[in-house]
Design an enzyme around this catalytic site. Structure first.
Site, PDB file in Angstrom:
ATOM      1  CG  HIS A  92      39.956  38.175  41.004  1.00 31.67           C
ATOM      2  ND1 HIS A  92      39.824  39.440  41.517  1.00 31.67           N
ATOM      3  CD2 HIS A  92      39.899  37.347  42.084  1.00 31.67           C
ATOM      4  CE1 HIS A  92      39.719  39.388  42.828  1.00 31.67           C
ATOM      5  NE2 HIS A  92      39.746  38.119  43.200  1.00 31.67           N
ATOM      6  CG  ASP A 122      38.998  42.154  39.580  1.00 27.55           C
ATOM      7  OD1 ASP A 122      38.416  41.207  39.009  1.00 27.55           O
ATOM      8  OD2 ASP A 122      39.769  41.992  40.537  1.00 27.55           O
ATOM      9  CB  SER A 199      37.748  38.050  45.822  1.00 29.09           C
ATOM     10  OG  SER A 199      39.106  38.201  46.143  1.00 29.09           O
TER      11      SER A 199
END
Length: 475
Positions: A92, A122, A199
């Site tokens: 993402h 992901d 992230s």
């Protein structure tokens, strides 16, 4: 005589007190070098900051009624997994972006390009071209993580590069649903502060080893963050760095990541007859320890040790067989699975186009067998793309990645698994099990009985109406 002894005793006492004072000062200095400080110093060079840009939708509120796209920036973190510039991050972070820039610990800015990704897990691999080798992050294991164990995170928190936060492991095995399209299973929960920009960055133990990849936070909460366990992540990284996928070369090894105490070992399950691995002399039960000097702990290390190595290059392989060290020589691209590999300069995925030099009758038999098995198993009727169709596909970005091609779905059997999962005639099959499906040889490799026996589901990617769609077929 006795006064001299008294003076000597006093002198020794003074020296002893002085030594205690010096030791106390040194101890005070050493107290600052906590396990956390040492762990951060050990691993921080292997963490990179990621900045992205893309065009937003047109600004329909332009005051002069001339809508113009706006540039939208994003941020994330990455972990160096290979010294040649391969970096793992969250999918993402780089999804549908136009530009990726990586900042190293020393401040160097490098352009990055996407290599491969797994949307469901992901995770994604990007690559930078660094003038010098990058330090590879030490990998730990997540299966022995302890509840309340002290951990820390390094990341690009809110754009503040290389921010370090610490906490504990708050829970193990969390399932988290983000929205209708994205959910996670078996996550580590941590109280180390995780913020937007973290992230893709590492969650580490006090040995400076990655035990997780930070992926999500609980909106509105404090110190509730989540990370993908590194054992799960490394299995995905192995697929994303596959030489079959990226270089079009099959090595012929099927192996398992085996954990012994808190260490991983790569143990070979099967070797494809006639493959490069078979010619090398690798056997079932072998534990591979090093390839061209790279320590092999799991399938991800095995794949990266062979990745991007020129065809014909000979590599030193060290292994344990029945507890005894054995040295072998592996020839890249050797064996009956060797191919003539040509670089596709239009592809930012580093995937190569392949052609097979085989007698006509052998090629026809393989083609028939591969497509028949695909139809029997999934109900898909496939055909090769024409050169023009392939050229049109590789010139199109799909989810931030350029593909090297695919196969045309010319029919879907009624009531088949493919039909039940929404695949239609006219779709283009981009991949199965995260491997690109460019030709019949790819199908043959993907649908080997030894591989299918270990699968409960088979992931697929198709191209339809300018978009890449993904799903899973139950086997």
């Amino acid at each position: 005589m006795y006064p001299n002894r008294q003076r000597l005793g006093a002198f020794l006492l003074i020296c002893f007190i002085h030594s205690l004072t010096v030791s106390a000062v040194n101890a005070s200095d050493d107290a600052r070098q906590t396990p956390l400080v040492k762990a951060v110093q050990k691993c921080q060079e292997s963490v990179v900051n990621i900045h992205t840009e893309k065009n937003s939708k047109e600004d329909t509120e332009s005051r002069f009624f001339t809508p113009k796209p706006r540039r939208v920036t994003g941020m994330g973190t990455g972990i160096v997994v290979d010294e040649r510039g391969y970096i793992v991050t969250n999918y993402h972070v780089i999804h549908d972006v136009d530009q990726i820039t990586v900042t190293l610990r020393n401040g160097d800015l490098l352009d990055a390009s996407p290599v491969s990704f797994d949307r469901k897990q992901d995770l994604a691999i990007i690559r930078v071209k660094s003038p010098k080798p990058l330090p590879v992050m030490d990998m730990g294991v997540s299966s022995d993580v302890m509840l309340a164990e002290q951990v820390f995170a390094i990341g690009n928190a809110f754009g503040y590069e290389h921010t370090v936060t610490d906490g504990i492991v708050s829970a193990i095995g969390r399932d988290v649903e983000v929205d209708e399209t994205q959910s996670y299973e078996n996550l580590l929960q941590t109280s180390a502060a995780i913020n937007p920009g973290n992230s893709g960055g590492p969650l580490l133990n006090l040995n400076g080893e990655v035990i997780g990849i930070n992926v999500a936070i609980r909106a509105g909460a404090q110190r509730i963050g989540f990370a993908i366990p590194i054992d799960d992540a490394r299995r995905t990284v192995a697929r994303l760095l596959s030489t079959e996928r990226l270089n079009g070369l099959s090595h012929g090894v099927f192996a398992t990541d085996v954990q012994v105490n808190n260490e991983k070992r790569l143990v070979i399950d099967t070797v494809t007859p006639g493959s490069a691995a078979a010619i090398c002399g690798l056997q079932k039960g072998d534990t591979v320890t090093t390839v061209r000097g790279i320590n092999i702990a799991d399938n991800a290390d095995w794949e990266r040790s062979l990745l991007d190595i020129p065809v014909g290059r000979k590599l030193d392989v060290e292994l344990l067989r029945d507890g005894q060290p054995v040295s072998l020589t592996f020839t890249v691209g050797g064996g009956t699975n060797s191919r003539n590999v040509a670089s596709n300069s239009n592809s930012s995925t580093a995937v190569k186009t392949v052609s097979t030099a085989r007698p006509a009758n052998t090629s026809t038999a393989r083609t028939t067998s591969a497509r028949q098995k695909t139809r029997q198993l999934l109900g898909l009727q496939l055909a090769l793309l024409t050169p023009n169709e392939t050229a049109a596909l590789v010139s199109t970005y799909i989810g931030g990645v350029k593909y090297s091609g695919g196969m045309k779905i010319v029919g879907v059997d009624r009531g088949s698994k493919a039909e039940r999962h929404g695949i239609r005639k006219g779709d283009l099959l981009l991949g199965l099990d995260r491997f690109e499906t460019l030709n019949d040889r790819n199908l043959t490799y993907i649908l080997q009985d030894s591989r299918l026996a270990k699968m409960k589901t088979l992931e697929f990617q198709i191209f339809r109406d300018g978009k890449a769609l993904e799903g899973q077929i139950d086997l």
